[in-house]
Design a protein around this motif. Sequence first.
Motif, PDB file in Angstrom:
ATOM      1  N   LEU A  18       0.842  -1.191   0.000  1.00 37.14           N
ATOM      2  CA  LEU A  18       0.000   0.000   0.000  1.00 37.14           C
ATOM      3  C   LEU A  18       0.878   1.241   0.000  1.00 37.14           C
ATOM      4  CD1 LEU A  18      -2.745  -1.051   2.555  1.00 37.14           C
ATOM      5  CD2 LEU A  18      -2.869  -1.077   0.066  1.00 37.14           C
ATOM      6  N   THR A  19       0.564   2.176  -0.886  1.00 30.36           N
ATOM      7  CA  THR A  19       1.304   3.432  -0.952  1.00 30.36           C
ATOM      8  C   THR A  19       0.817   4.338   0.180  1.00 30.36           C
ATOM      9  OG1 THR A  19      -0.296   4.538  -2.381  1.00 30.36           O
ATOM     10  CG2 THR A  19       1.449   3.235  -3.468  1.00 30.36           C
ATOM     11  N   PRO A  20       1.550   5.400   0.492  1.00 31.87           N
ATOM     12  CA  PRO A  20       1.097   6.332   1.533  1.00 31.87           C
ATOM     13  C   PRO A  20      -0.280   6.934   1.227  1.00 31.87           C
ATOM     14  CG  PRO A  20       3.395   6.733   1.017  1.00 31.87           C
ATOM     15  CD  PRO A  20       2.897   5.731   0.010  1.00 31.87           C
ATOM     16  N   GLU A  21      -0.638   6.986  -0.056  1.00 31.31           N
ATOM     17  CA  GLU A  21      -1.945   7.526  -0.442  1.00 31.31           C
ATOM     18  C   GLU A  21      -3.057   6.475  -0.311  1.00 31.31           C
ATOM     19  OE1 GLU A  21       1.426   9.434  -2.114  1.00 31.31           O
ATOM     20  OE2 GLU A  21       0.700   7.466  -2.727  1.00 31.31           O
ATOM     21  N   GLY A  22      -2.680   5.211  -0.051  1.00 35.29           N
ATOM     22  CA  GLY A  22      -3.660   4.153   0.131  1.00 35.29           C
ATOM     23  C   GLY A  22      -3.932   3.310  -1.097  1.00 35.29           C
ATOM     24  N   TYR A  23      -3.137   3.497  -2.156  1.00 37.80           N
ATOM     25  CA  TYR A  23      -3.310   2.703  -3.373  1.00 37.80           C
ATOM     26  C   TYR A  23      -2.545   1.391  -3.259  1.00 37.80           C
ATOM     27  CZ  TYR A  23      -5.052   6.995  -5.476  1.00 37.80           C
ATOM     28  OH  TYR A  23      -5.769   8.130  -5.752  1.00 37.80           O
ATOM     29  N   ARG A  24      -3.002   0.378  -3.985  1.00 35.76           N
ATOM     30  CA  ARG A  24      -2.304  -0.891  -4.078  1.00 35.76           C
ATOM     31  C   ARG A  24      -1.286  -0.787  -5.204  1.00 35.76           C
ATOM     32  NH1 ARG A  24      -6.153  -6.178  -3.772  1.00 35.76           N
ATOM     33  NH2 ARG A  24      -6.799  -5.374  -1.779  1.00 35.76           N
ATOM     34  N   CYS A  25      -0.030  -1.038  -4.911  1.00 33.36           N
ATOM     35  CA  CYS A  25       1.031  -0.995  -5.913  1.00 33.36           C
ATOM     36  C   CYS A  25       1.564  -2.410  -6.077  1.00 33.36           C
ATOM     37  CB  CYS A  25       2.141  -0.053  -5.471  1.00 33.36           C
ATOM     38  SG  CYS A  25       3.407   0.182  -6.728  1.00 33.36           S
ATOM     39  N   PHE A  26       1.415  -2.978  -7.277  1.00 29.61           N
ATOM     40  CA  PHE A  26       1.820  -4.355  -7.517  1.00 29.61           C
ATOM     41  C   PHE A  26       3.332  -4.459  -7.673  1.00 29.61           C
ATOM     42  CE2 PHE A  26      -2.620  -4.325  -8.933  1.00 29.61           C
ATOM     43  CZ  PHE A  26      -3.100  -5.319  -8.099  1.00 29.61           C
ATOM     44  N   THR A  27       3.879  -5.535  -7.126  1.00 26.47           N
ATOM     45  CA  THR A  27       5.322  -5.759  -7.148  1.00 26.47           C
ATOM     46  C   THR A  27       5.750  -6.430  -8.451  1.00 26.47           C
ATOM     47  OG1 THR A  27       5.100  -7.949  -6.156  1.00 26.47           O
ATOM     48  CG2 THR A  27       5.364  -6.085  -4.632  1.00 26.47           C
ATOM     49  N   GLU A  28       7.060  -6.461  -8.684  1.00 27.53           N
ATOM     50  CA  GLU A  28       7.605  -7.136  -9.862  1.00 27.53           C
ATOM     51  C   GLU A  28       7.235  -8.616  -9.828  1.00 27.53           C
ATOM     52  OE1 GLU A  28      11.857  -7.877 -12.140  1.00 27.53           O
ATOM     53  OE2 GLU A  28      11.822  -6.715 -10.295  1.00 27.53           O
ATOM     54  N   LYS A  29       7.263  -9.213  -8.641  1.00 30.46           N
ATOM     55  CA  LYS A  29       6.909 -10.629  -8.499  1.00 30.46           C
ATOM     56  C   LYS A  29       5.474 -10.881  -8.963  1.00 30.46           C
ATOM     57  CE  LYS A  29       6.932 -14.419  -5.232  1.00 30.46           C
ATOM     58  NZ  LYS A  29       7.315 -14.846  -3.892  1.00 30.46           N
ATOM     59  N   TYR A  30       4.552  -9.986  -8.609  1.00 29.12           N
ATOM     60  CA  TYR A  30       3.164 -10.129  -9.043  1.00 29.12           C
ATOM     61  C   TYR A  30       3.065 -10.062 -10.569  1.00 29.12           C
ATOM     62  CZ  TYR A  30      -1.570  -8.986 -10.335  1.00 29.12           C
ATOM     63  OH  TYR A  30      -2.787  -8.983 -10.961  1.00 29.12           O
ATOM     64  N   HIS A  31       3.748  -9.079 -11.158  1.00 29.08           N
ATOM     65  CA  HIS A  31       3.693  -8.916 -12.619  1.00 29.08           C
ATOM     66  C   HIS A  31       4.224 -10.153 -13.332  1.00 29.08           C
ATOM     67  CE1 HIS A  31       2.302  -4.797 -12.691  1.00 29.08           C
ATOM     68  NE2 HIS A  31       3.224  -4.469 -11.813  1.00 29.08           N
ATOM     69  N   LEU A  32       5.303 -10.722 -12.826  1.00 30.61           N
ATOM     70  CA  LEU A  32       5.861 -11.934 -13.430  1.00 30.61           C
ATOM     71  C   LEU A  32       4.905 -13.111 -13.255  1.00 30.61           C
ATOM     72  CD1 LEU A  32       9.580 -11.532 -12.377  1.00 30.61           C
ATOM     73  CD2 LEU A  32       8.629 -11.318 -14.678  1.00 30.61           C
ATOM     74  N   LYS A  33       4.238 -13.182 -12.110  1.00 26.81           N
ATOM     75  CA  LYS A  33       3.266 -14.240 -11.867  1.00 26.81           C
ATOM     76  C   LYS A  33       2.081 -14.103 -12.822  1.00 26.81           C
ATOM     77  CE  LYS A  33       2.179 -14.674  -7.502  1.00 26.81           C
ATOM     78  NZ  LYS A  33       1.482 -14.683  -6.194  1.00 26.81           N
ATOM     79  N   ARG A  34       1.682 -12.856 -13.093  1.00 26.15           N
ATOM     80  CA  ARG A  34       0.570 -12.613 -14.021  1.00 26.15           C
ATOM     81  C   ARG A  34       0.949 -13.039 -15.435  1.00 26.15           C
ATOM     82  NH1 ARG A  34      -1.401  -6.648 -14.488  1.00 26.15           N
ATOM     83  NH2 ARG A  34       0.577  -6.538 -15.552  1.00 26.15           N
ATOM     84  N   GLY A  35       2.193 -12.761 -15.836  1.00 25.77           N
ATOM     85  CA  GLY A  35       2.699 -13.306 -17.083  1.00 25.77           C
ATOM     86  C   GLY A  35       2.638 -12.419 -18.308  1.00 25.77           C
ATOM     87  N   TYR A  36       2.211 -11.193 -18.190  1.00 29.52           N
ATOM     88  CA  TYR A  36       2.178 -10.304 -19.353  1.00 29.52           C
ATOM     89  C   TYR A  36       2.198  -8.841 -18.899  1.00 29.52           C
ATOM     90  CZ  TYR A  36      -2.774  -9.675 -18.231  1.00 29.52           C
ATOM     91  OH  TYR A  36      -3.949  -9.388 -17.580  1.00 29.52           O
ATOM     92  N   CYS A  37       2.503  -7.955 -19.835  1.00 31.04           N
ATOM     93  CA  CYS A  37       2.520  -6.519 -19.565  1.00 31.04           C
ATOM     94  C   CYS A  37       1.158  -5.930 -19.910  1.00 31.04           C
ATOM     95  CB  CYS A  37       3.601  -5.838 -20.407  1.00 31.04           C
ATOM     96  SG  CYS A  37       3.699  -4.055 -20.137  1.00 31.04           S
ATOM     97  N   CYS A  38       0.604  -5.132 -19.002  1.00 26.21           N
ATOM     98  CA  CYS A  38      -0.710  -4.506 -19.235  1.00 26.21           C
ATOM     99  C   CYS A  38      -0.572  -3.148 -19.931  1.00 26.21           C
ATOM    100  CB  CYS A  38      -1.455  -4.341 -17.917  1.00 26.21           C
ATOM    101  SG  CYS A  38      -0.641  -3.227 -16.745  1.00 26.21           S
ATOM    102  N   LYS A  39       0.664  -2.689 -20.108  1.00 27.00           N
ATOM    103  CA  LYS A  39       0.975  -1.423 -20.786  1.00 27.00           C
ATOM    104  C   LYS A  39       0.335  -0.215 -20.108  1.00 27.00           C
ATOM    105  CE  LYS A  39       1.766  -3.729 -25.134  1.00 27.00           C
ATOM    106  NZ  LYS A  39       1.398  -3.872 -26.525  1.00 27.00           N
ATOM    107  N   SER A  40       0.312  -0.240 -18.770  1.00 23.25           N
ATOM    108  CA  SER A  40      -0.226   0.878 -17.997  1.00 23.25           C
ATOM    109  C   SER A  40       0.876   1.744 -17.397  1.00 23.25           C
ATOM    110  CB  SER A  40      -1.124   0.356 -16.861  1.00 23.25           C
ATOM    111  OG  SER A  40      -2.255  -0.270 -17.396  1.00 23.25           O
TER     112      SER A  40
END
Length: 59
Positions: A18-40
């Motif tokens: 969680l960022t100081p503003e309260g947003y969820r920030c996904f880690t590199e491990k999560y992105h690799l687990k997901r398996g593709y780039c969302c281009k965001s």
Amino acid sequence: MNEKIDPNNLVEGEDYYLTPEGYRCFTEKYHLKRGYCCKSGCRHCPYGFDKKTGEIKKK
């Protein structure tokens, strides 16, 4: 590892933090687990996406 990720099974500190503003920030491990780039332009994108050029730069 292109399995469906259940959003109810995410682990704080491993898949996201969680960022100081309260947003969820996904880690590199999560992105690799997901398996593709969302281009965001994600902060921890392991695929090298550049939001300014719209290109993925292979590492």
